[in-house]
Design an enzyme around this catalytic site. Sequence first.
Site, PDB file in Angstrom:
ATOM      1  N   ASP A  51       0.842  -1.102  -0.090  1.00  7.66           N
ATOM      2  CA  ASP A  51      -0.153  -0.017   0.107  1.00  7.66           C
ATOM      3  C   ASP A  51       0.939   1.198   0.050  1.00  7.66           C
ATOM      4  O   ASP A  51       1.538   1.608   1.124  1.00  7.66           O
ATOM      5  CB  ASP A  51      -0.932  -0.106   1.328  1.00  7.66           C
ATOM      6  CG  ASP A  51      -1.608   1.378   1.369  1.00  7.66           C
ATOM      7  OD1 ASP A  51      -1.474   2.064   0.476  1.00  7.66           O
ATOM      8  OD2 ASP A  51      -2.430   1.617   2.497  1.00  7.66           O
ATOM      9  N   LYS A  88       2.699  11.209  -3.784  1.00  3.30           N
ATOM     10  CA  LYS A  88       1.795  10.368  -4.379  1.00  3.30           C
ATOM     11  C   LYS A  88       1.033  11.361  -5.234  1.00  3.30           C
ATOM     12  O   LYS A  88       0.419  11.060  -6.384  1.00  3.30           O
ATOM     13  CB  LYS A  88       1.069   9.487  -3.452  1.00  3.30           C
ATOM     14  CG  LYS A  88      -0.134   8.654  -4.208  1.00  3.30           C
ATOM     15  CD  LYS A  88      -0.476   7.840  -3.063  1.00  3.30           C
ATOM     16  CE  LYS A  88      -1.766   6.849  -3.608  1.00  3.30           C
ATOM     17  NZ  LYS A  88      -2.102   5.975  -2.230  1.00  3.30           N
ATOM     18  N   ASP A 121     -12.584   5.530   3.099  1.00  2.89           N
ATOM     19  CA  ASP A 121     -11.174   5.681   3.288  1.00  2.89           C
ATOM     20  C   ASP A 121     -10.622   7.141   3.516  1.00  2.89           C
ATOM     21  O   ASP A 121     -10.641   8.170   2.640  1.00  2.89           O
ATOM     22  CB  ASP A 121     -10.342   5.226   1.885  1.00  2.89           C
ATOM     23  CG  ASP A 121      -8.857   5.271   2.049  1.00  2.89           C
ATOM     24  OD1 ASP A 121      -8.370   5.776   3.250  1.00  2.89           O
ATOM     25  OD2 ASP A 121      -8.070   4.605   1.512  1.00  2.89           O
TER      26      ASP A 121
HETATM   27  P1  ADP Z   1      -2.763   7.235   3.719  1.00  2.00           P
HETATM   28  O1  ADP Z   1      -3.374   5.929   3.231  1.00  2.00           O
HETATM   29  O2  ADP Z   1      -3.208   8.335   3.446  1.00  2.00           O
HETATM   30  O3  ADP Z   1      -1.261   7.215   3.414  1.00  2.00           O
HETATM   31  P2  ADP Z   1      -3.050   6.332   6.628  1.00  2.00           P
HETATM   32  O4  ADP Z   1      -4.364   5.675   6.273  1.00  2.00           O
HETATM   33  O5  ADP Z   1      -1.760   5.440   7.208  1.00  2.00           O
HETATM   34  O6  ADP Z   1      -2.500   7.294   5.450  1.00  2.00           O
HETATM   35  O7  ADP Z   1      -3.514   7.464   7.677  1.00  2.00           O
HETATM   36  C1  ADP Z   1      -2.676   8.116   8.283  1.00  2.00           C
HETATM   37  C2  ADP Z   1      -3.467   9.242   9.115  1.00  2.00           C
HETATM   38  O8  ADP Z   1      -4.126   8.464   9.952  1.00  2.00           O
HETATM   39  C3  ADP Z   1      -2.450  10.255   9.753  1.00  2.00           C
HETATM   40  O9  ADP Z   1      -3.082  11.417   9.736  1.00  2.00           O
HETATM   41  C4  ADP Z   1      -2.382   9.749  11.384  1.00  2.00           C
HETATM   42  O10 ADP Z   1      -2.252  10.904  11.995  1.00  2.00           O
HETATM   43  C5  ADP Z   1      -3.791   9.105  11.394  1.00  2.00           C
HETATM   44  N1  ADP Z   1      -3.945   8.138  12.308  1.00  2.00           N
HETATM   45  C6  ADP Z   1      -3.291   7.158  12.568  1.00  2.00           C
HETATM   46  N2  ADP Z   1      -3.609   6.544  13.593  1.00  2.00           N
HETATM   47  C7  ADP Z   1      -4.639   7.513  14.088  1.00  2.00           C
HETATM   48  C8  ADP Z   1      -5.465   7.001  15.458  1.00  2.00           C
HETATM   49  N3  ADP Z   1      -5.357   6.159  16.419  1.00  2.00           N
HETATM   50  N4  ADP Z   1      -6.306   8.034  15.746  1.00  2.00           N
HETATM   51  C9  ADP Z   1      -6.448   9.070  14.953  1.00  2.00           C
HETATM   52  N5  ADP Z   1      -5.733   9.321  13.736  1.00  2.00           N
HETATM   53  C10 ADP Z   1      -4.726   8.307  13.396  1.00  2.00           C
HETATM   54 MG    MG Z   2      -4.384   4.815   2.292  1.00  2.00          MG
END
Ligand code: ADP
Ligand code: MG
Length: 538
Positions: free
Chosen positions: A8, A69, A168
Amino acid sequence: MSKVIGIDLGTSNSVIAVVENGEPIVITNAEGDRTTPSVVSFHNNEYLVGKFAKNQRIMNSKGTISSVKRKMGKREQIDLLGNKHFPEEISAKILQKLKRDAEAYLGMPITKAVITVPAYFDNDQREATKKSGEIAGLEVIRIINEPTAAVLAYGLNKKSNGLILVYDFGGGTFDTSILEVSDGVFEVKSTSGDTYLGGDDLDNAVYDFLIQQEPLNTLNIDNQIKSRLMEAVEKAKIELSSTNTTTINLPFISTNENGPIHFEYTLTRPKFEEIIMPFVMKTKKSVDQALQDANLSTNDIDEVVLVGGSTRIPLVQQKVKEWLGKEPCRGVNPDEVVALGAAIQASILTGDTTDIVLLDVTPLTLSVETLGGRATPMINRNATIPCSVTEIFTTAKDMQTSVEIHIVQGERAMASDNKSLGRFMLEGIPPAPARLPQIEVTFDIDANGILSVSAKDKGTGKEQKITITGSSTLTDDEVAKMIEDAKKYEEEDRKKKEEVERKLKIESTVYSAQRLSLIHISEPTRLLSISYAVFCLK
Ligand code: ADP
Ligand code: MG
């Protein structure tokens, strides 16, 4: 046998997974974390990737790139302290690290991967993602859509037939996708989203709130303070997903004539929710749009899948449940679910899992420019891919020896109002009366969502072909805007099209009357072409 990993490659974070003993598992990286920030930083003459790069983002902002990205498929270069790179190269650096970490974990070389992309990614963005893999020494055996991967990870395709909404909410982007599953086959019905809405916005909103509090409101916020504060804000946000209050404690944040200054603030969940509410409410718009595009109402949705780290926030879960009237699926970590699905897809492709077929859709209509400047659809928006469509066209002028195939993407009636993806000429058509030559135009979208267009003169067998690359990158904001525009200009476009058709009808009757015996067209329903004009014989 060598393993194929699932990746991913996220805007904010990337995750690697693999199927071991029939079960998909997340591979921890070299730092011992399950997710790797998609950040690259040039620091002290070397490239850092992941957590260490993310730590540099404020202090060394000119040497650090995050959210690359969003730039994938664009021709622009990224300057890291004088080192210029295309977006593909930056992504490749992230992939290289993921590959290395996976090799260390699995104890074997890794050369193949399945990589996920947002459902709305266009050809260039998918091609660029594949290229990043190549640069990193990975053969990308398949690109799959993120929501599709999430549904695979939940095994929903096996359990039930029905409609699944994937919500998402990540770090920098928000997407809604609706998928239909029937008998192990699943299809993306619609997608909608916002490329500039995510957890980062929540962090920034909390940051903006905090700098108005004592004693921060009296300080000159330099990069060092900002860097510490931003780190603390994200930590506090994450904590508030499982606690009701959190204390942001930053001792020695600054100094003045009276000595050191400390910052301490207790943030409650209700206050946090108040700050982030506008962003959460913004996601509802996309959910509604996706439902509308798929011609569905909330009652039609059988399952809701949460993806992305920001869906760990209780307020987000509560709102989604409220809007869709359904408890979302649980059990898989939302920030890992896409990588796990990619690993499952990898095992399907290597023959380890055989009970699933995948289908995805195109985000916008793909058309060819036809006589009078109209956009004649070849592949409709949200059509299932892979797919191939062939239509026959002909020349509109006597002795016309070439035609131009102009490919456009978008929902507007006139070609010039849509996005141009590419054009090419088919030359060497033997001179003949208008409408006699038969030109076969084929639009082919492969399983990775990459479009090839070919045109063949049936008389001579001469063929020209292009794979769409180049100047054609669309963000999902642009996709959303194009769809919005199409609605806004519907009436105007219809009039323009009718006017063109009216004119063409007059010409066409003249042609038909003159050359009736020569034209072998039963139903010239659509005028196709190409700067000189052609007829669709379908
Ligand atoms: P992406 O798919 O956009 O690369 P992710 O799905 O990994 O990213 O999401 C990242 C986001 O999720 C970040 O803004 C991070 O701070 C937030 N995040 C991760 N864990 C938590 C949590 N437990 N509570 C709230 N926000 C979270
Ligand atoms: Mg993602």
